[in-house]
Design a protein around this motif. Sequence first.
Motif, mmCIF file in Angstrom:
data_model
loop_
_atom_site.group_PDB
_atom_site.id
_atom_site.type_symbol
_atom_site.label_atom_id
_atom_site.label_comp_id
_atom_site.label_asym_id
_atom_site.label_seq_id
_atom_site.Cartn_x
_atom_site.Cartn_y
_atom_site.Cartn_z
ATOM 1 N N THR A 84 53.132 -59.648 -17.414
ATOM 2 C CA THR A 84 53.803 -60.296 -16.288
ATOM 3 C C THR A 84 52.930 -60.307 -15.043
ATOM 4 O OG1 THR A 84 54.906 -58.168 -15.923
ATOM 5 C CG2 THR A 84 56.164 -59.875 -17.042
ATOM 6 N N GLY B 213 51.558 -63.895 -13.219
ATOM 7 C CA GLY B 213 51.721 -64.271 -11.823
ATOM 8 C C GLY B 213 50.410 -64.614 -11.151
ATOM 9 N N TRP C 264 63.096 -71.258 -3.560
ATOM 10 C CA TRP C 264 63.106 -69.790 -3.614
ATOM 11 C C TRP C 264 64.186 -69.272 -4.563
ATOM 12 C CZ3 TRP C 264 59.633 -66.405 -2.538
ATOM 13 C CH2 TRP C 264 58.636 -66.688 -1.590
ATOM 14 N N THR D 240 62.808 -69.735 -7.971
ATOM 15 C CA THR D 240 61.739 -68.759 -8.186
ATOM 16 C C THR D 240 62.302 -67.372 -8.488
ATOM 17 O OG1 THR D 240 60.192 -69.959 -6.764
ATOM 18 C CG2 THR D 240 59.783 -67.606 -7.089
ATOM 19 N N LEU D 241 63.284 -66.942 -7.715
ATOM 20 C CA LEU D 241 63.878 -65.621 -7.945
ATOM 21 C C LEU D 241 64.677 -65.589 -9.244
ATOM 22 C CD1 LEU D 241 64.988 -64.758 -4.301
ATOM 23 C CD2 LEU D 241 63.047 -63.818 -5.582
ATOM 24 N N ALA E 273 62.189 -65.178 -11.848
ATOM 25 C CA ALA E 273 61.677 -63.811 -11.822
ATOM 26 C C ALA E 273 62.613 -62.846 -12.531
ATOM 27 C CB ALA E 273 61.460 -63.367 -10.370
ATOM 28 N N LEU F 1 61.682 -60.791 -15.861
ATOM 29 C CA LEU F 1 61.676 -59.330 -15.830
ATOM 30 C C LEU F 1 62.443 -58.771 -17.030
ATOM 31 C CD1 LEU F 1 62.267 -57.143 -12.685
ATOM 32 C CD2 LEU F 1 63.357 -56.554 -14.848
ATOM 33 N N LEU G 159 54.829 -66.484 -8.470
ATOM 34 C CA LEU G 159 55.585 -65.485 -7.712
ATOM 35 C C LEU G 159 56.623 -64.788 -8.596
ATOM 36 C CD1 LEU G 159 56.170 -67.365 -4.330
ATOM 37 C CD2 LEU G 159 54.442 -65.645 -4.876
ATOM 38 N N GLY G 160 57.251 -65.564 -9.488
ATOM 39 C CA GLY G 160 58.268 -64.993 -10.362
ATOM 40 C C GLY G 160 57.717 -63.916 -11.270
ATOM 41 N N ILE H 47 56.821 -60.705 -9.362
ATOM 42 C CA ILE H 47 58.022 -59.892 -9.146
ATOM 43 C C ILE H 47 58.449 -59.225 -10.448
ATOM 44 C CG2 ILE H 47 60.467 -59.978 -8.506
ATOM 45 C CD1 ILE H 47 59.736 -62.346 -6.654
ATOM 46 N N ALA H 48 58.410 -60.004 -11.535
ATOM 47 C CA ALA H 48 58.844 -59.481 -12.833
ATOM 48 C C ALA H 48 57.949 -58.365 -13.348
ATOM 49 C CB ALA H 48 58.896 -60.621 -13.858
ATOM 50 N N THR I 37 57.075 -55.747 -12.036
ATOM 51 C CA THR I 37 57.579 -54.410 -11.713
ATOM 52 C C THR I 37 58.546 -53.894 -12.772
ATOM 53 O OG1 THR I 37 59.413 -55.336 -10.417
ATOM 54 C CG2 THR I 37 57.354 -54.903 -9.254
#
Length: 442
Positions: free
Chosen positions: A107, A111, A264, A267-268, A271, A275, A393-394, A397-398, A400
């Motif tokens: 991941t 990104g 956004w 995108t989130l 993400a 994840l 970006l997704g 974030i994923a 993590t």
Amino acid sequence: MFGIVVRVSREQREQQPPGERILLDLPGNEEQTLLERESAALADSGAPTSARRYTALVGSALLLVGVALAAANMRPAVTSLASVLGDIRSSLGQTATWASLLTTVPTLCFGLAGIAAPFIARRIGLARGIGLALLVLSVGLTVRVVDGPTAVLAGTFLACGAIAICNVLVPVVVKESFPNRIGMATGVYTSVMAAGGALGSALTPRLAEATGGWRLPLATWALLALAALCVWSIAARHDKATPPAAAQATPDREGSLLRSPLAWVITLFFAMQALIAYVVMGWLPEVFIGAGLDIATAGLLLSVVMVVGVPMSLLTGPLIARSRTQSGWALGLGGLAAIGILGLLIAPLWAPLLWTLTLGTGMAVFPLALTLISLRTRSASETARLSAMAQSLGYLIAATGPFLFGVLHDITGDWDVSLLMILGVLTVQTVLGVIAGRPRYV
């Protein structure tokens, strides 16, 4: 037959569904001539050049096969590794923290490398960009088995970086080359991707048992990447005769997508689902092994999760694209995934097959995320920009997720807190999906 000139206001154009345009009743090749004139007028008017940035690939049946084979390579690099992760740790003498880092690599580089994908496509074209990615993928899959822990990390990063390029560019090919069959092409793409992931998790442990080690089974997946490269080299041909229809019909709006609230949200949403997906692909076998299952059965259950995605993607892709709103899909699929996570948390061995089936069905949210990227944009160039934003970006974030999932297990000694974390992420994903599912444009 006489042509009928139809004037269309900007508001009317913006209300049209993506991939569609108002057709004119013109004989013979006059419609094509009109499109060429419209494109020339667009260039002369000083409209944003990003609208004419990509040259479409010829949307043939062979190209669809090439897309499918490229998609088949986007999961085995991850699921094959997860299915023998315990063996790799033991043979290399590595800790659970190192394993957490290894499961984070996909991941993370998805990104980072995804940011470069639009630039690569503009410089060398979609066909060569995806072809280069497949070549690098085969090299990375080979590199990670030639030496110790550093080679495993480096080869995995290289392979997943190549996958990231395909992740961003393949939706652009779908948008450009199959504008009237976005749902069908997305369904084929995501279902074959799921099938590749299932094969990676199901076959790799058995090959490891047969060969007495994990290196040769992992290296075998480089052959699939080379096969995809061969077909892609034949199938992917740029259509130099005409500019992309989507770009002609609807020029890009100026301005960064970073200022778009909907961009956004998408995108989130991407993400959160990524994840969860990479936690499942990276850690599900270990969760089942910790509950008392053997490694072969645990790998098989991961393959069940991936296999369920094949019919789900084929069925839901076209239905999602045709739906007036996609909010209901986000809610329903999120609920099914929640049942699977709760089952793993409360009673993992009571009905492991049921938990994997519901979890796998809920993970069909991935084709929903890809379809939303196409449905919420007006042109192929805008699709590429949103795809790059959502995936780069997704995935950052994923990244993590798999790391925190493993670290929480190390701290607590069991998987309960880790699974509760995933349940919380799933709740956020569902809310974002309901918002992103409302029909409008970025």
